[in-house]
Write a protein that holds these residues in place. Structure first.
Motif, PDB file in Angstrom:
ATOM      1  N   ASP A  32       0.844  -1.187   0.000  1.00  0.00           N
ATOM      2  CA  ASP A  32       0.000   0.000   0.000  1.00  0.00           C
ATOM      3  C   ASP A  32       0.877   1.233   0.000  1.00  0.00           C
ATOM      4  OD1 ASP A  32      -2.220  -1.631   0.184  1.00  0.00           O
ATOM      5  OD2 ASP A  32      -2.347  -1.470   2.357  1.00  0.00           O
ATOM      6  N   ILE A  33       0.477   2.210  -0.764  1.00  0.00           N
ATOM      7  CA  ILE A  33       1.159   3.506  -0.771  1.00  0.00           C
ATOM      8  C   ILE A  33       0.129   4.537  -0.319  1.00  0.00           C
ATOM      9  CG2 ILE A  33       2.280   5.254  -2.194  1.00  0.00           C
ATOM     10  CD1 ILE A  33       3.073   2.963  -4.113  1.00  0.00           C
ATOM     11  N   ARG A  34       0.459   5.255   0.728  1.00  0.00           N
ATOM     12  CA  ARG A  34      -0.457   6.282   1.251  1.00  0.00           C
ATOM     13  C   ARG A  34       0.259   7.617   1.274  1.00  0.00           C
ATOM     14  NH1 ARG A  34      -2.793   2.663   6.051  1.00  0.00           N
ATOM     15  NH2 ARG A  34      -4.205   1.444   4.766  1.00  0.00           N
ATOM     16  N   ILE A  35      -0.415   8.603   0.770  1.00  0.00           N
ATOM     17  CA  ILE A  35       0.122   9.962   0.785  1.00  0.00           C
ATOM     18  C   ILE A  35      -0.791  10.792   1.677  1.00  0.00           C
ATOM     19  CG2 ILE A  35       0.658  11.993  -0.599  1.00  0.00           C
ATOM     20  CD1 ILE A  35       1.159  10.071  -2.954  1.00  0.00           C
ATOM     21  N   SER A  36      -0.197  11.348   2.719  1.00  0.00           N
ATOM     22  CA  SER A  36      -0.961  12.143   3.684  1.00  0.00           C
ATOM     23  C   SER A  36      -0.281  13.488   3.878  1.00  0.00           C
ATOM     24  CB  SER A  36      -1.038  11.431   5.033  1.00  0.00           C
ATOM     25  OG  SER A  36      -1.648  10.179   4.892  1.00  0.00           O
ATOM     26  N   LEU A  37      -1.089  14.461   4.226  1.00  0.00           N
ATOM     27  CA  LEU A  37      -0.586  15.796   4.534  1.00  0.00           C
ATOM     28  C   LEU A  37      -1.302  16.262   5.792  1.00  0.00           C
ATOM     29  CD1 LEU A  37       1.163  18.205   3.606  1.00  0.00           C
ATOM     30  CD2 LEU A  37      -0.820  19.030   2.363  1.00  0.00           C
ATOM     31  N   ALA A  38      -0.540  16.513   6.845  1.00  0.00           N
ATOM     32  CA  ALA A  38      -1.091  16.960   8.127  1.00  0.00           C
ATOM     33  C   ALA A  38      -2.175  16.001   8.617  1.00  0.00           C
ATOM     34  CB  ALA A  38      -1.631  18.383   8.012  1.00  0.00           C
ATOM     35  N   ASP A  39      -1.852  14.710   8.619  1.00  0.00           N
ATOM     36  CA  ASP A  39      -2.746  13.651   9.072  1.00  0.00           C
ATOM     37  C   ASP A  39      -4.040  13.546   8.265  1.00  0.00           C
ATOM     38  OD1 ASP A  39      -1.000  12.737  10.978  1.00  0.00           O
ATOM     39  OD2 ASP A  39      -1.804  14.036  12.555  1.00  0.00           O
ATOM     40  N   VAL A  40      -4.053  14.098   7.064  1.00  0.00           N
ATOM     41  CA  VAL A  40      -5.196  13.959   6.166  1.00  0.00           C
ATOM     42  C   VAL A  40      -4.728  13.101   4.990  1.00  0.00           C
ATOM     43  CG1 VAL A  40      -6.817  15.152   4.643  1.00  0.00           C
ATOM     44  CG2 VAL A  40      -6.155  16.195   6.830  1.00  0.00           C
ATOM     45  N   GLU A  41      -5.384  11.964   4.841  1.00  0.00           N
ATOM     46  CA  GLU A  41      -4.989  11.059   3.766  1.00  0.00           C
ATOM     47  C   GLU A  41      -5.478  11.608   2.431  1.00  0.00           C
ATOM     48  OE1 GLU A  41      -5.868   6.494   2.652  1.00  0.00           O
ATOM     49  OE2 GLU A  41      -5.441   6.936   4.749  1.00  0.00           O
ATOM     50  N   LEU A  42      -4.534  11.850   1.524  1.00  0.00           N
ATOM     51  CA  LEU A  42      -4.870  12.417   0.225  1.00  0.00           C
ATOM     52  C   LEU A  42      -5.030  11.352  -0.852  1.00  0.00           C
ATOM     53  CD1 LEU A  42      -2.366  15.397   0.240  1.00  0.00           C
ATOM     54  CD2 LEU A  42      -4.801  15.450   0.804  1.00  0.00           C
ATOM     55  N   LEU A  43      -4.214  10.316  -0.747  1.00  0.00           N
ATOM     56  CA  LEU A  43      -4.215   9.304  -1.795  1.00  0.00           C
ATOM     57  C   LEU A  43      -3.777   7.964  -1.216  1.00  0.00           C
ATOM     58  CD1 LEU A  43      -4.334   8.664  -4.902  1.00  0.00           C
ATOM     59  CD2 LEU A  43      -1.904   9.252  -4.947  1.00  0.00           C
ATOM     60  N   THR A  44      -4.472   6.914  -1.613  1.00  0.00           N
ATOM     61  CA  THR A  44      -4.072   5.559  -1.243  1.00  0.00           C
ATOM     62  C   THR A  44      -4.041   4.713  -2.509  1.00  0.00           C
ATOM     63  OG1 THR A  44      -5.065   5.711   0.943  1.00  0.00           O
ATOM     64  CG2 THR A  44      -4.660   3.503   0.103  1.00  0.00           C
ATOM     65  N   ILE A  45      -2.939   4.049  -2.710  1.00  0.00           N
ATOM     66  CA  ILE A  45      -2.789   3.157  -3.853  1.00  0.00           C
ATOM     67  C   ILE A  45      -2.494   1.766  -3.302  1.00  0.00           C
ATOM     68  CG2 ILE A  45      -1.443   2.614  -5.906  1.00  0.00           C
ATOM     69  CD1 ILE A  45      -0.770   5.596  -6.096  1.00  0.00           C
ATOM     70  N   ARG A  46      -3.324   0.813  -3.670  1.00  0.00           N
ATOM     71  CA  ARG A  46      -3.124  -0.571  -3.239  1.00  0.00           C
ATOM     72  C   ARG A  46      -2.572  -1.346  -4.422  1.00  0.00           C
ATOM     73  NH1 ARG A  46      -7.598  -2.423   0.962  1.00  0.00           N
ATOM     74  NH2 ARG A  46      -6.083  -1.904   2.549  1.00  0.00           N
ATOM     75  N   ILE A  47      -1.476  -2.007  -4.193  1.00  0.00           N
ATOM     76  CA  ILE A  47      -0.821  -2.762  -5.245  1.00  0.00           C
ATOM     77  C   ILE A  47      -0.844  -4.237  -4.881  1.00  0.00           C
ATOM     78  CG2 ILE A  47       1.354  -3.147  -6.450  1.00  0.00           C
ATOM     79  CD1 ILE A  47       2.030  -0.213  -5.829  1.00  0.00           C
ATOM     80  N   ARG A  48      -1.373  -5.035  -5.778  1.00  0.00           N
ATOM     81  CA  ARG A  48      -1.377  -6.486  -5.622  1.00  0.00           C
ATOM     82  C   ARG A  48      -0.839  -7.046  -6.929  1.00  0.00           C
ATOM     83  NH1 ARG A  48      -2.141  -4.320  -1.599  1.00  0.00           N
ATOM     84  NH2 ARG A  48      -3.757  -4.650  -0.066  1.00  0.00           N
TER      85      ARG A  48
END
Length: 107
Positions: A32-48
């Protein structure tokens, strides 16, 4: 005394063995790749990612490429033709049923 040519052959044989084992058994990579800014999740990419042979994929029920019209464009045309033929068969069956009823009416 081994030469560099023989060492290269041993490495390629080892690589072939590894590839054979991976394709036979399968290899799963998940993340999983998660991009957050100030504890706000902006983007989540799940790779399988599953790496295996086609035979192994079919064995475990992963045969989506058979039904994906982007990967097999001819199948879409065949499906349309098949549906058209089914309509024609139904129409012919209705005609036969209609002629059978007319013949059975006593005069």
């Amino acid at each position: 005394m081994p030469t560099t040519l023989m060492e290269g052959h041993a490495r390629s044989t080892g690589l072939v063995d590894v590839l054979d084992r991976v394709l036979d058994k399968g290899l799963v990579v998940a993340g999983d790749i998660r991009i957050s800014l100030a504890d706000v999740e902006l983007l989540t990419i799940r790779i399988r990612l599953l790496i295996c042979s086609i035979d192994k994929a079919e064995q475990i029920g992963l045969d989506w490429w058979k039904y994906d019209h982007h990967l097999s464009p001819g199948k879409q045309q065949l499906s349309a033709e098949n549906e058209e033929l089914r309509k024609q068969v139904r129409a012919l069956e209705r005609q036969l049923a209609g002629t059978g009823r007319r013949r059975s009416v006593p005069r």
